[in-house]
Design a protein around this motif. Structure first.
Motif, short mmCIF file in Angstrom:
data_model
loop_
_atom_site.label_atom_id
_atom_site.label_comp_id
_atom_site.label_asym_id
_atom_site.label_seq_id
_atom_site.Cartn_x
_atom_site.Cartn_y
_atom_site.Cartn_z
N ALA A 42 -30.07 31.45 -5.19
CA ALA A 42 -31.17 31.50 -6.27
C ALA A 42 -30.68 31.77 -7.62
O ALA A 42 -29.63 32.55 -7.98
CB ALA A 42 -31.90 32.69 -5.79
N VAL A 71 -31.49 32.99 -10.72
CA VAL A 71 -32.45 34.18 -11.05
C VAL A 71 -32.84 34.32 -12.51
O VAL A 71 -32.27 35.07 -13.24
CB VAL A 71 -32.03 35.41 -10.42
CG1 VAL A 71 -33.25 36.50 -10.32
CG2 VAL A 71 -31.74 35.29 -8.95
N THR A 103 -34.95 35.73 -14.09
CA THR A 103 -35.71 36.83 -14.58
C THR A 103 -34.75 37.72 -15.44
O THR A 103 -35.12 38.44 -16.25
CB THR A 103 -36.10 37.73 -13.46
OG1 THR A 103 -35.16 38.29 -12.76
CG2 THR A 103 -37.19 37.04 -12.71
N SER A 115 -38.24 34.90 -17.91
CA SER A 115 -38.45 33.90 -17.22
C SER A 115 -37.46 32.44 -17.65
O SER A 115 -36.92 32.78 -18.84
CB SER A 115 -40.01 33.31 -17.46
OG SER A 115 -39.88 32.41 -18.62
N THR A 164 -43.84 35.41 -1.63
CA THR A 164 -43.48 35.94 -3.25
C THR A 164 -43.16 37.61 -2.80
O THR A 164 -42.03 38.13 -3.27
CB THR A 164 -44.64 36.10 -4.36
OG1 THR A 164 -44.81 34.53 -4.33
CG2 THR A 164 -44.42 36.89 -5.28
N ILE A 188 -39.79 37.95 -0.71
CA ILE A 188 -38.68 38.01 -1.44
C ILE A 188 -38.28 39.38 -1.88
O ILE A 188 -37.12 39.69 -1.70
CB ILE A 188 -38.67 37.02 -2.56
CG1 ILE A 188 -38.85 35.62 -2.05
CG2 ILE A 188 -37.45 37.05 -3.35
CD1 ILE A 188 -39.20 34.63 -3.27
N VAL A 190 -39.57 38.80 -8.15
CA VAL A 190 -39.96 37.56 -8.71
C VAL A 190 -41.12 37.28 -8.44
O VAL A 190 -42.05 37.63 -7.58
CB VAL A 190 -38.82 36.58 -8.23
CG1 VAL A 190 -37.49 36.60 -9.00
CG2 VAL A 190 -38.53 36.28 -6.96
N ALA A 225 -41.90 31.44 -7.16
CA ALA A 225 -40.43 31.72 -6.40
C ALA A 225 -40.90 31.83 -4.95
O ALA A 225 -40.05 31.32 -3.95
CB ALA A 225 -39.78 33.09 -6.68
N CYS A 253 -41.40 28.43 -3.77
CA CYS A 253 -40.26 27.62 -3.37
C CYS A 253 -39.47 27.96 -2.36
O CYS A 253 -38.95 26.98 -1.61
CB CYS A 253 -39.24 27.89 -4.64
SG CYS A 253 -39.80 26.96 -6.09
N PHE A 297 -35.57 30.53 -9.40
CA PHE A 297 -36.80 31.53 -9.45
C PHE A 297 -37.10 31.64 -10.81
O PHE A 297 -36.39 32.13 -11.66
CB PHE A 297 -36.17 32.83 -8.92
CG PHE A 297 -36.00 33.08 -7.52
CD1 PHE A 297 -36.60 32.04 -6.70
CD2 PHE A 297 -35.56 34.19 -6.80
CE1 PHE A 297 -36.27 31.99 -5.15
CE2 PHE A 297 -35.33 34.19 -5.50
CZ PHE A 297 -35.62 33.12 -4.50
N HIS A 298 -38.31 31.33 -11.04
CA HIS A 298 -38.79 31.18 -12.50
C HIS A 298 -38.95 32.34 -13.37
O HIS A 298 -38.64 32.43 -14.45
CB HIS A 298 -40.26 30.43 -12.57
CG HIS A 298 -40.23 28.91 -11.98
ND1 HIS A 298 -40.05 28.51 -11.07
CD2 HIS A 298 -40.36 27.78 -12.84
CE1 HIS A 298 -40.14 27.36 -10.99
NE2 HIS A 298 -39.94 26.74 -12.28
#
Length: 453
Positions: A32, A34, A36, A42, A263, A266, A274, A278, A281, A302-303
């Protein structure tokens, strides 16, 4: 000493983290990216800086100007950071489906937030696309960012995110999987990676209610595909210029429920907090698992942060209201357990029809049990009242007993859902539950539908 001159210097170089439990079904290495870890929490921080700097360079954005953008929240946050550091004002136009947390955060960092309805056509003057453009035309010394068609969005990921992923995987990446909204991330990263290795597969995650998947597969922009959805940050009802479909090998669509459920998975299984895209995804990855081999290196992006969805996907009541919590509902008591303490709204036989109507309006209900000193003796619902009104315009001043129907059936707390469901007919829209303490609760068709998984 090692420090950044301002917060913008901390954008980028986010970590790759191996996923384990949540992708146990996938026979490949899944990593991932990440995002964040960016200061605005983001991936949008990257392109926010790039778009502003490019606009400054060519004169579209002048000193002391106002930045205006339609955003789902994350781009607005990135732009807010840039605006603070560089001395610009910021107006963010956001749709009402976005989380309250996103709106609160934007206001906290100095942005003016304008909220628009979600369920309107992009060309509608109320849409956040249209409102953004109008505000840009009306506001002196302003610049409309237009992240959807601003190709600096894609360029930011071509120059930054793509090279980071290539370097972090030592060039061993075989698949890149990412949610698609504006298209900048998938197109920028995809372009860079395919230039390095044309065999790398680029997969987009779409949502139901969005046009991307069908358009990619058929070239048809099907307006029948467009409808309101809950998932945030991915999917569109337009075709942004930043989406380069030629770089994308395929799309898979993920439901709102699956995106929300994964979500939370995760966070619970990987300790990575996240956001909603995510979850989409990860579910999309599982849907694509037959495409991956043991030696593959799959990178999923992961946005944004889960902190922006605390009132939504991470809230049990919100999840339950939408039927997203997988709870075992088998008995009448399971249906009413979350609101069992609410008072049962009733109307008495000698009260006027107008009283029942007012109670329905006040409590936003469609059916009411009728009682007298002996207990339940009848019922009224909005259909009964409508028919009575058609027959007699003065019905509002009549006593309830003259228009009421049969009393609702009464069941016990332990009655099975199957047996409760059989009591609903054309003539009967509700069932009462005996709580065993002299009180009762009501179950409607809506409650039964809400319990369906």
């Amino acid at each position: 000493m090692d420090f950044s001159n301002n917060i913008l210097g901390t954008i980028g170089n986010t970590p790759l983290v191996k996923l384990n439990k949540v992708v146990a079904e996938i026979d490949a290495l899944v990593l991932a990216k990440v995002e964040t870890f960016n200061p605005g929490n983001s991936v949008k921080d990257r392109m926010a800086v790039k778009m502003v700097e490019d606009a400054e360079a060519d004169g579209r954005l002048k000193p002391g100007g106002t930045i205006i953008e339609g955003t789902s929240g994350n781009t607005g946050m990135g732009l807010a950071l840039v605006a603070i550091i560089k001395g610009y004002k910021l107006i963010c136009v956001i749709s009402d489906k976005q989380s309250k947390e996103k709106m609160d955060i934007l206001r906290a960092v100095g942005a003016k937030v304008v909220v628009c309805p979600t369920n309107v056509d992009p060309a509608d003057p109320r849409s956040y696309y249209s409102v953004s453009k109008r505000l840009a035309e009306e506001t002196p010394n302003s610049w409309y960012v237009n992240q959807y068609d601003n190709l600096s969005n894609t360029l930011a990921h071509y120059e930054q995110t793509g090279p980071e992923i290539w370097k972090q995987t030592d060039g061993k990446i075989t698949h890149f999987v990412v949610g698609v909204g504006t298209g900048g991330t998938i197109s920028g990263v995809g372009k860079y990676l395919k230039e390095k290795n044309p065999n790398i597969k680029i997969w987009g995650i779409d949502t139901y209610g969005s046009v991307f998947k069908k358009y990619h597969e058929t070239g048809i922009f099907d307006e029948n595909e467009i409808y309101s959805y809950i998932t945030e940050g991915i999917g569109e009802d337009i075709l942004p210029k930043n989406v380069d479909f030629s770089l994308i090998d395929g799309f898979t669509k993920v439901t709102d429920k699956d995106a929300a459920v994964y979500t939370r998975k995760i966070a619970l299984e990987e300790a990575i907090f996240v956001g909603n895209s995510a979850g989409a995804c990860i579910k999309g990855l599982l849907q694509l698992k037959e495409h991956f081999k043991p030696d593959d290196v799959v990178v999923v992006l992961f946005h944004d942060s889960g902190s922006r969805y605390v009132g939504k996907m991470f809230n049990d009541d919100w999840m339950r209201e939408r039927g997203f919590l997988d709870e075992n509902v088998t008995k009448a008591e399971d249906v009413i357990k979350d609101h069992i303490d609410k008072e049962l709204i009733v109307v008495r036989t000698e009260e006027l029809v107008s009283h029942a109507i007012e109670r329905m309006r006040k409590y936003k209900i469609s059916q009411i049990p009728v009682v007298d000193i002996n207990g339940f003796v009848g019922s009224v619902d909005e259909t009964d009242l409508f028919r009575s009104y058609v027959a007699d315009k003065n019905v509002a001043e009549k006593p309830i007993k003259e228009v009421m129907g049969k009393p609702f059936p009464i069941v016990r707390l332990g009655t099975s859902i199957e047996d409760v469901s059989k009591l609903f007919t054309k003539e009967n829209d509700a069932v009462l539950v005996d709580l065993g303490n002299g009180n009762h609760h009501i179950i409607t068709k809506y409650d039964i539908i809400g319990a369906i998984k």
